[in-house]
Design an enzyme around this catalytic site. Structure first.
Site, PDB file in Angstrom:
ATOM      1  N   LYS A  13       0.818  -1.214   0.000  1.00 24.13           N
ATOM      2  CA  LYS A  13       0.000   0.000   0.000  1.00 24.13           C
ATOM      3  C   LYS A  13       0.857   1.272   0.000  1.00 24.13           C
ATOM      4  CE  LYS A  13      -1.465  -0.561   4.808  1.00 24.13           C
ATOM      5  NZ  LYS A  13      -0.350   0.109   5.467  1.00 24.13           N
ATOM      6  N   ARG A  87      -7.299   1.398  11.807  1.00 23.76           N
ATOM      7  CA  ARG A  87      -6.794   0.025  11.997  1.00 23.76           C
ATOM      8  C   ARG A  87      -7.763  -0.822  12.819  1.00 23.76           C
ATOM      9  NH1 ARG A  87      -1.469   0.602  10.019  1.00 23.76           N
ATOM     10  NH2 ARG A  87      -0.047  -0.885  10.904  1.00 23.76           N
ATOM     11  N   ARG A 121      11.961  -5.855   2.119  1.00 22.82           N
ATOM     12  CA  ARG A 121      11.612  -4.424   2.165  1.00 22.82           C
ATOM     13  C   ARG A 121      12.725  -3.589   2.786  1.00 22.82           C
ATOM     14  NH1 ARG A 121       5.805  -2.383   4.062  1.00 22.82           N
ATOM     15  NH2 ARG A 121       6.315  -3.234   6.103  1.00 22.82           N
ATOM     16  N   ARG A 156      13.157  -2.212   8.560  1.00 24.66           N
ATOM     17  CA  ARG A 156      12.380  -1.907   9.765  1.00 24.66           C
ATOM     18  C   ARG A 156      12.526  -3.033  10.780  1.00 24.66           C
ATOM     19  NH1 ARG A 156       6.484  -0.208   7.655  1.00 24.66           N
ATOM     20  NH2 ARG A 156       5.937  -1.163   9.632  1.00 24.66           N
ATOM     21  N   ARG A 166       2.124  -8.844  13.695  1.00 27.46           N
ATOM     22  CA  ARG A 166       1.415  -7.795  12.949  1.00 27.46           C
ATOM     23  C   ARG A 166       0.316  -8.405  12.093  1.00 27.46           C
ATOM     24  NH1 ARG A 166       6.323  -5.465  10.168  1.00 27.46           N
ATOM     25  NH2 ARG A 166       4.984  -4.016   9.066  1.00 27.46           N
TER      26      ARG A 166
HETATM   27  P1  AMP Z   1       2.747   0.587   9.352  1.00 23.52           P
HETATM   28  O1  AMP Z   1       3.878   1.429   8.852  1.00 23.52           O
HETATM   29  O2  AMP Z   1       1.431   1.023   8.800  1.00 23.52           O
HETATM   30  O3  AMP Z   1       3.012  -0.886   9.185  1.00 23.52           O
HETATM   31  O4  AMP Z   1       2.659   0.856  10.935  1.00 23.52           O
HETATM   32  C1  AMP Z   1       3.737   0.536  11.796  1.00 23.52           C
HETATM   33  C2  AMP Z   1       3.247   0.452  13.228  1.00 23.52           C
HETATM   34  O5  AMP Z   1       2.748   1.731  13.646  1.00 23.52           O
HETATM   35  C3  AMP Z   1       2.093  -0.508  13.482  1.00 23.52           C
HETATM   36  O6  AMP Z   1       2.509  -1.853  13.642  1.00 23.52           O
HETATM   37  C4  AMP Z   1       1.519   0.073  14.775  1.00 23.52           C
HETATM   38  O7  AMP Z   1       2.316  -0.226  15.889  1.00 23.52           O
HETATM   39  C5  AMP Z   1       1.653   1.580  14.519  1.00 23.52           C
HETATM   40  N1  AMP Z   1       0.443   2.125  13.838  1.00 23.52           N
HETATM   41  C6  AMP Z   1       0.360   2.651  12.598  1.00 23.52           C
HETATM   42  N2  AMP Z   1      -0.887   3.052  12.310  1.00 23.52           N
HETATM   43  C7  AMP Z   1      -1.632   2.765  13.399  1.00 23.52           C
HETATM   44  C8  AMP Z   1      -3.005   2.926  13.736  1.00 23.52           C
HETATM   45  N3  AMP Z   1      -3.884   3.468  12.877  1.00 23.52           N
HETATM   46  N4  AMP Z   1      -3.415   2.495  14.959  1.00 23.52           N
HETATM   47  C9  AMP Z   1      -2.549   1.965  15.855  1.00 23.52           C
HETATM   48  N5  AMP Z   1      -1.243   1.788  15.589  1.00 23.52           N
HETATM   49  C10 AMP Z   1      -0.777   2.171  14.388  1.00 23.52           C
END
Ligand code: AMP
Length: 209
Positions: A13, A87, A121, A156, A166
């Site tokens: 995404k 989320r 990644r 990451r 996750r």
């Molecule tokens: P992402 O880059 O979208 O994979 O997000 C990395 C991490 O950020 C996630 O595993 C969560 O710990 C936190 N995170 C990102 N967006 C949210 C959200 N909308 N609600 C809660 N935690 C979030």
């Protein structure tokens, strides 16, 4: 026009968001990236959320909603592309109070493919550009340097250690919002196990060219 990209981890995404924001002049908000910047800033909030993020759990709704609201209040371009938010159902309901959503695009893809993608990644430390050393069209010229700005690429920590968690968080907390948006008739599904261009074309078909 406000759009949500809904997907399990590493479904692509972020890559699509980069293309979409340019083509449709959208304000791309990635909550994951906002939080990574907060963690890197070493603030109190950063210290509070670092461990949660690294282990792959969700940051608390109160914090997320405040960060998102603040972003929406202070940005000029009011056409949003939401990446990583909402989320869970609570966040979706809260979002409805502040923004009218036109499209929710759901990326369908198998878990086994995601595990493979996530190991390749790489992210740029300074501009956030996303690469994948396992996928030809997404490979950087040099595995450790950003093509766009020359800064160092990194993996990451949550990609290395926390994929399983996750993915489970996605199944348990995020997947239920599919029904929420289906009921509002704004959910559009795409097959995300295809090339970047093919996926982009499918999204263009949904949004109109
Ligand atoms: P992402 O880059 O979208 O994979 O997000 C990395 C991490 O950020 C996630 O595993 C969560 O710990 C936190 N995170 C990102 N967006 C949210 C959200 N909308 N609600 C809660 N935690 C979030």
């Amino acid at each position: 026009m406000n759009i949500i990209l809904l997907a399990p981890p590493a479904a692509g995404k972020g890559t699509q968001a980069e293309l979409l924001k340019d083509k449709y002049n959208l304000n791309h908000i990635s909550t994951g990236e906002l939080f990574r910047n907060i963690v890197n800033s070493d603030s109190d909030l950063g210290k509070q959320i670092k461990d949660i993020m690294e282990s792959g759990y969700l940051v608390s709704d109160d914090i997320v909603i405040e960060v998102v609201k603040n972003y929406l209040d202070t940005s000029d371009n009011k056409n949003y592309l939401l990446d990583g938010f909402p989320r869970n159902t609570y966040q979706a309901e809260k979002l409805d109070e502040i923004l009218n959503i036109d499209y929710v695009i759901l990326f369908n893809i198998d878990k086994s493919i995601l595990a493979d993608r996530i190991s390749g990644r790489r992210l740029c430390k300074s501009c956030g550009a996303i690469y994948n050393v396992n996928i030809d069209p997404l490979k950087p010229k040099n595995d450790s340097i950003c093509d766009k700005c020359g800064s160092e690429l990194y993996q990451r920590k949550d990609d290395i250690d926390s994929f399983e968690n996750r993915y489970n968080v996605y199944l348990e907390e995020t997947k239920p919002i599919i029904e929420y948006y289906k009921n509002k008739n704004i959910l559009y599904e795409i097959n995300a196990d295809r090339s970047v261009e093919e996926i982009f074309t499918s999204i263009e078909d949904i949004l109109g060219r």
